[in-house]
Structure formats: C-alpha cells, structure tokens
Enzyme design. Structure first.
Site, PDB file in Angstrom:
ATOM      1  N   LYS A  19      10.005  17.540  -1.417  1.00 38.40           N
ATOM      2  CA  LYS A  19      10.018  16.089  -1.634  1.00 38.40           C
ATOM      3  C   LYS A  19       9.990  15.824  -3.137  1.00 38.40           C
ATOM      4  CE  LYS A  19       7.479  11.956   0.006  1.00 38.40           C
ATOM      5  NZ  LYS A  19       6.384  11.514   0.897  1.00 38.40           N
ATOM      6  N   SER A  49       7.629   8.061   4.399  1.00 34.59           N
ATOM      7  CA  SER A  49       8.386   8.047   3.163  1.00 34.59           C
ATOM      8  C   SER A  49       9.140   9.356   2.898  1.00 34.59           C
ATOM      9  CB  SER A  49       7.449   7.764   1.991  1.00 34.59           C
ATOM     10  OG  SER A  49       6.517   8.826   1.840  1.00 34.59           O
ATOM     11  N   SER A  85       3.597   9.688   6.398  1.00 35.46           N
ATOM     12  CA  SER A  85       4.902   9.958   5.789  1.00 35.46           C
ATOM     13  C   SER A  85       5.528  11.304   6.100  1.00 35.46           C
ATOM     14  CB  SER A  85       4.808   9.818   4.277  1.00 35.46           C
ATOM     15  OG  SER A  85       4.933   8.476   3.949  1.00 35.46           O
TER      16      SER A  85
HETATM   17  N1  GLN Z   1       4.194   4.104   5.406  1.00 34.05           N
HETATM   18  C1  GLN Z   1       2.944   4.184   4.733  1.00 34.05           C
HETATM   19  C2  GLN Z   1       3.032   3.432   3.434  1.00 34.05           C
HETATM   20  O1  GLN Z   1       3.979   2.784   3.235  1.00 34.05           O
HETATM   21  C3  GLN Z   1       2.551   5.614   4.518  1.00 34.05           C
HETATM   22  C4  GLN Z   1       3.229   6.254   3.381  1.00 34.05           C
HETATM   23  C5  GLN Z   1       2.842   7.680   3.160  1.00 34.05           C
HETATM   24  O2  GLN Z   1       2.268   8.342   4.031  1.00 34.05           O
HETATM   25  N2  GLN Z   1       3.131   8.145   1.962  1.00 34.05           N
HETATM   26  O3  GLN Z   1       2.166   3.438   2.635  1.00 34.05           O
END
Ligand code: GLN
Length: 486
Positions: free
Chosen positions: A79, A154, A178
C-alpha cells in the site's frame, strides 16, 4: 501465465521444482499489471528494478539448490502509505506526490529478508481515509469483478491487485476496516492482526491507536505465511507487542470441532442485503456441520462504534497530519507572502476534501470546551465497547458477521454523501476500537455475481483460532480458487 492466478504456495512449488524461474514469474506479473492497470488503477507506481533484483537472488539460490523462504520470489504489492526506500510514498495525496522514502518500514525490511519481490505501491484513499478508494488524489481503483463498482477502501489498490492476479500477495493497513472491506468487495482474504502485532514503523500514521498493517491473499495459508513474515516485536515502534507470534502455519489445519461460534445479532438484522445474509447463514451452517457450536451474541454498544471512531480517529489524524506543513515534507505552495500563508496555502492546496473534513472534525473534538463532551466521552465508550467484547469472548471463541452489510456498490453512488460512506464500516470498526484480530474471507456471491465477505473476529492475541477457523471453512466452501473474469 496461468500460474499467476494460483496461490503463493502453488507458485512456491513451481519455483522449487524449476518449472518457472522467479524472474519469469515477476516479469509475467509486470506484464499483467501493464495490461490491466490502465483499467483497474490499482498501482500508483511500480518498483520493477528492485523486484527483478530480488527475483534474481531467488533464482541464484534455487540454482544452487539452496532452500528458499516460502514466499521468496512471490510477486507482492505494498500500500502506498508504507515506506520502501527509494520509492515514492504518496499516500495518494497531492501533498506527498513527489515524496521519496529515505528508509524502509520494518515490514519492508522483513520482506527483503524473505526475498519477497515488491512490484509496486498500491493506490489507496488519500491518507487511508475512505471506504471506496474514490478519495485518491490521482485516480480511482475499479473492482476486478465489475469495473463499474468500487473495490472498497481504503486499501483498494492492494485488494484489486491481488483479486485480479496482477500480484499474488499485498499488504494493506486497517484503521477501521481498510483491509477487510476491500478484501470482501474484491473476493479475497484480508487480515487485520491484533493491535501491536505488526510494527507500524514506516507506515504513515493516520490514527495511531487504531492503525495496523496486515496481509491480503487468495487463501488462508498464504495469508498466514505472509502474516508470519511481517509480525513480531520491533523496538522502533513503542506500541509493538513484545510477545511470541507462535507457530500458526504449522497448526492451521486443526479443524473446528467444539469451537464456539458467536453470530453477532446486531449485524444480521436491518440493513443487511438478503443475499449477504444468506451467504453468511450458509457459512454458519457449514461451521455447525463441521462440529462447531453456534450461539447468537448481542453487542449492544456496537451501534455507537462509528460515532466513537469518527471522534477518536479524526482527533488522532488532526494531530498526525500536522507534520505536513510545507516545511519538512512534500508539496509547498508557490510564492507565499509570509510563513502563515505558506502553511495555510500548502495545506489548502495539498490536502483533498475528505482529509480536510477529518482534520477539522478532529481539531474541533479536541478543542478546549469540547474535549470533555466529545473526545473524553468517546474514550469512555471505547472502553465500554471493549467490555462488550470481553463478555462475548467468555461465551464464544470467535465472532462472525458479514464484513459489510452490502456487496461492492457502484462508483459515484456514495462519493457525495460522507455519512452513507461512513456507515459502510459498521461491521469492521469495532475490532479496531478494541484491538482484536479480524479477517474477511470470501464466503459466496450475490445474485449479480459480486463477492460476499464473511468477517471473523477473535479475542486479542488469538490469531491462531482466527486463522484455523478461516482455514476450516475455506476447505469446506471450496470457492477460494474462483477468480474474476478479467
Ligand atoms: N473507512 C474508514 C475511514 O474512512 C476506515 C479507514 C481505514 O481503515 N484506514 O476512516
């Protein structure tokens, strides 16, 4: 190359049997990325040279009949919020667009020790904030099962690249889901270990008390093997756990006879799509058939997890992102009149709308006069949610639920509605709040052919039971070798 669609264990066998060289495997993977990624958008940048160098080292060892590590030579992606020396680490943000990592994250050091070739940096929502990968400043990622749908976020690029067989394995980060959400939407395995199991050194921080790095793969064994490479104590991360990781891969196939499985009541009711519900019910029945004991478990405070998360995570993000000010890292505005204007314009121009929204929310929650009403209250509730989980784990060994109440949604269908987007994470966020290990695995498909993910949560530190449970179900469901038609 057909081998690209196989699991890492199968690729490993092909390597040691000299049916293919590591260089050929990595080159085939690069070719596939070059062919597919114009449509998918899974990669922000490629690190071909270093991947080929690593592959050559693997081939030298094989030529000398030396033993190679299990994942040596297996094409892998990172990532793009993880530092890999000499590569750009952009976090899919304009503010870090040209930032080149001066050092390796601990996970990268460990991957290098295991001769795992890193092929590139995978696209994400800017600074890992989002659930659809539509918040990347550069480009969206598309779902390999249906290019008009989101891959989840994400870590959307990490998931799409493994699902589409551009690479065999990848790493993501999980702050509120994410890793698990994109794994679920893209029909692969994604695993968030217990908080502190994997070093965060070299991961660009979003919300430090929630962030955890974990693997994506196409079967439980691969997931476990990559986890064992990256897990373990690291003195460079003060929150890293100084505890034995244990031998999980050697004990994976124990089965689930007598295992106590709790079905989370609040995640099987309203708002869950019918197809998702029936896939999860089928998994539960399969556990029962395999000799597990099934119980319904209520987590009454779960409904507050999103509210708590959006106070805690934004508060921590507002502090973590203060370092991007135009002085030390990345982008700086052109011709500012004075220092203050330099800070303000740099951040106004460099951050995207979702990141700004989070910084403002977090700054507000921490400001004097509001701190007690928001931040302190959220911390208290976080503790109470953890107590709900403790009580549940007195009665059961694992908890199961859908990873998400829906399958992957259409591109642009929630992009203008932050609240609807935030609600996507209702099933995943609580494990981050309590630190528990959790994974998503493919459990079936909806009527439109989109994958449905089953989430399994275990108590803190019990990765062994978690992965054993996934393995047993995987063997019985027999769908782990299904790939999208791309
Ligand atoms: N979807 C969640 C957010 O927008 C989690 C994101 C994540 O786990 N990095 O914060």
């Amino acid at each position: 190359m057909e081998l690209l669609k196989k699991t890492a264990i199968e690729q490993h066998k092909a390597l040691i049997n000299k049916e293919v060289s590591a260089e050929e495997l990595v080159k085939a993977s690069i070719e596939r990325i070059e062919k597919l990624d114009k449509d998918l958008g899974a990669f922000n940048s490629l690190t071909i040279e270093s991947a080929l160098e690593t592959a050559k080292k693997v081939d030298e060892k094989i030529a000398k009949n030396e033993e190679i590590p299990l994942l040596a030579g297996i094409p892998t992606a990172l990532k793009d919020n993880m530092n890999f020396k000499g590569s750009k680490t952009t976090c899919s943000s304009k503010i870090l667009e040209n930032y080149v990592s001066p050092y390796d994250a601990t996970i990268v050091t460990k991957m290098k020790e295991n001769l795992i070739p890193i092929l590139g940096k995978a696209n994400l929502d800017e600074f890992a904030m989002g659930s659809s990968n539509e918040n990347s400043a550069f480009k969206i990622v598309r779902n390999p099962y249906n290019l008009n749908k989101v891959p989840g976020g994400s870590s959307g690029g990490s998931a799409a690249s493994v699902s589409s067989s551009e690479v065999t394995l990848s790493l993501g980060s999980d702050t509120g889901g994410s890793i698990r959400l994109p794994a679920s939407f893209c029909g692969i395995y994604g695993f968030k270990p217990t908080y502190g199991r994997v070093s965060r050194y070299g991961l660009v921080a979003f919300a430090s008390s929630l962030d955890q790095i974990g693997p994506f793969a196409r079967c439980t064994e691969d997931l476990t093997n990559l986890y064992e490479v990256i897990a373990g104590h690291d003195t460079k991360d003060s929150t890293s756990l100084n505890m034995e990781v244990g031998n999980i891969s050697g004990n994976l196939k124990k089965g689930v006879k007598g295992l106590r499985v709790g079905v989370i009541k609040e995640l099987m009711t309203e708002g869950v799509e019918d197809d998702v519900k029936s896939v999860i019910e089928n998994s539960v029945k399969t556990y029962e058939k395999l000799g597990a004991e099934i119980k319904e478990i209520s987590l009454p405070l779960l409904k507050h997890s999103i509210g708590v998360y959006y106070i805690v995570a934004t508060a921590e993000a507002s502090s973590n992102l203060a370092r991007f000010d135009g002085v030390r890292y990345g982008y700086r505005t052109q011709n500012p009149q004075n220092l203050l204007e330099m800070y303000c314009k740099t951040r106004a121009e460099g951050f995207g709308p979702e990141v700004k929204r989070r910084i403002m929310l977090g700054t507000y929650a921490l400001s004097s006069g509001y701190y007690d009403a928001y931040y302190k209250k959220a911390q208290q509730l976080r503790r109470l949610i953890a107590q709900d989980f403790d009580k549940a784990f007195e009665q059961v060994d694992i908890l199961v639920s859908p990873t998400c109440p829906t399958t992957a949604f259409d591109l642009n269908s929630k992009a203008d509605n932050p609240l609807a987007m935030y609600l996507t994470d209702i099933a995943t966020i609580s494990s981050n709040l309590v630190g528990a290990p959790a994974l998503s695995m493919p459990a079936g498909f909806d009527k439109g052919g989109m994958p449905v993910g089953l989430q399994i949560i275990a108590k803190n530190l019990d990765e062994l039971t978690l992965l054993q449970s996934a393995y047993a179900l995987e063997q019985e469901l027999g769908i782990y070798n299904q790939r999208p038609n791309i």
